[in-house]
Write an enzyme that holds these catalytic residues in place. Structure first.
Site, PDB file in Angstrom:
ATOM      1  N   CYS A  75      21.423 -24.023  -8.843  1.00  0.00           N
ATOM      2  CA  CYS A  75      20.516 -24.337  -7.741  1.00  0.00           C
ATOM      3  C   CYS A  75      20.772 -23.338  -6.624  1.00  0.00           C
ATOM      4  O   CYS A  75      21.904 -23.199  -6.154  1.00  0.00           O
ATOM      5  CB  CYS A  75      20.755 -25.765  -7.262  1.00  0.00           C
ATOM      6  N   HIS A 166      10.783 -21.380 -14.021  1.00  0.00           N
ATOM      7  CA  HIS A 166       9.834 -21.516 -12.913  1.00  0.00           C
ATOM      8  C   HIS A 166       8.450 -21.079 -13.357  1.00  0.00           C
ATOM      9  O   HIS A 166       8.292 -20.105 -14.083  1.00  0.00           O
ATOM     10  CB  HIS A 166      10.268 -20.664 -11.720  1.00  0.00           C
ATOM     11  N   GLU A 215      10.299 -29.712  -7.985  1.00  0.00           N
ATOM     12  CA  GLU A 215      11.510 -29.327  -8.701  1.00  0.00           C
ATOM     13  C   GLU A 215      11.736 -30.210  -9.924  1.00  0.00           C
ATOM     14  O   GLU A 215      11.627 -31.437  -9.853  1.00  0.00           O
ATOM     15  CB  GLU A 215      12.732 -29.404  -7.785  1.00  0.00           C
ATOM     16  N   CYS A 224      13.508 -24.696  -2.258  1.00  0.00           N
ATOM     17  CA  CYS A 224      14.080 -24.387  -3.568  1.00  0.00           C
ATOM     18  C   CYS A 224      14.431 -22.900  -3.569  1.00  0.00           C
ATOM     19  O   CYS A 224      13.540 -22.051  -3.510  1.00  0.00           O
ATOM     20  CB  CYS A 224      13.086 -24.705  -4.683  1.00  0.00           C
ATOM     21  N   GLY A 227      13.430 -21.069  -6.727  1.00  0.00           N
ATOM     22  CA  GLY A 227      11.970 -21.001  -6.705  1.00  0.00           C
ATOM     23  C   GLY A 227      11.457 -19.925  -5.775  1.00  0.00           C
ATOM     24  O   GLY A 227      10.471 -19.233  -6.085  1.00  0.00           O
TER      25      GLY A 227
END
Length: 282
Positions: A75, A166, A215, A224, A227
């Site tokens: 993350c 993604h 997410e 994010c 992202g």
């Protein structure tokens, strides 16, 4: 038994951090993480992050359980929070320090800067269908500007892995997208065998975009990091973005650079301590 924790947030993407350096095994199970992340009956958070002993030459290992109990590869906002948490554990607050963190997406290198921001070398983006993974194109081909049918509508998407999957779609107005309904349908679409994070991106200028995200495993979040990185890569691949770009999320902005020199993506943004406490272990 109670367990000490620290709550951190990066642009409103919030995490419960646990000092787990004494063991390679997280001190709580995914089921307990779901309870802890509950914003009404628990501490509240988008995930629980464990600081474990390093492996494969890294200083530390990152494990994270999402608010639904699933475990992502890594993350981006979380690793910035983890770097600040480790610096506090080591007594290196207000010091520039760099760590090598082993994750399921490989070794990631965050650097805590003197101004409190954290710069993260996120590594090289992965662009082939098999690497993402997705079935939207042949396994050894890129997914750039492909069509996908979701909720009765055809969307044009570009897919990128930053160690986690993604799917980006560029839209006229990101604020008008009904994330709560369309997000889950992207996440669980059969074209994504490991599910996907989904970003809806509005280009304001080539060096400035607005993005909202659904997410995988956490739902709607304020930011994010992976992202934002994937968004800039997708923007460059489709000719919409510069390699150095600000990605504005509901929680604030991230500076993202996809370096032409080394093909690596660099993310810079904040991470802040919210509070500390103790919680019962289930």
């Amino acid at each position: 038994m109670s367990i000490a924790f620290s709550k951190y947030q990066g642009l409103g993407n919030d995490f419960i951090l646990i000092d787990n350096r004494h063991s390679d095994i997280p001190v709580i199970e995914p089921a307990a993480a779901i309870i802890w992340c509950d914003r009404h009956f628990g501490i509240g958070g988008d995930g629980v992050i464990f600081v474990l002993p390093g492996q494969n030459g890294a200083d530390y290992t990152m494990r994270i359980f999402n608010s639904d109990g699933s475990e992502p590869e890594m993350c981006g906002n979380g690793i910035r929070c983890m770097a600040k948490f480790i610096a506090a554990l080591e007594g290196k607050v207000d010091t520039a320090v760099t760590y090598k963190i082993y994750t399921l997406a490989g070794i990631i290198t965050p650097k805590v800067l003197l101004d409190g921001q954290v710069e993260v070398d996120m590594g090289e983006p992965r662009l082939l269908s098999a690497e993402i993974p997705t079935t939207l194109n042949a396994s050894q081909e890129k997914v750039i500007g492909r069509s996908i049918e979701v909720d009765g509508k055809t969307w044009t998407v570009t897919c990128v892995s930053m160690g986690n999957p993604h799917c980006m779609t560029f839209v006229e107005d990101a604020s008008s997208i009904p994330l709560e309904t369309i997000g889950p349908k992207f996440e669980h679409h059969p074209a994504f065998p490991q599910r996907t994070n989904t970003e809806f991106v509005q280009v304001i200028r080539p060096d400035y975009v607005k993005m909202r995200v659904w997410e995988r495993g956490a739902g709607i979040t304020l930011a994010c990091g992976t992202g934002a990185c994937a968004t800039v890569v997708a923007g460059v691949l489709t000719g919409k973005c510069d390699r150095l770009c600000t990605v504005e999320l509901p929680g604030g902005g991230l500076q993202i650079e996809w370096s032409q020199a080394d093909n690596r993506v660099y993310m810079t943004g904040p991470a802040e301590l919210v509070f500390k406490g103790e919680a019962a272990a289930e």
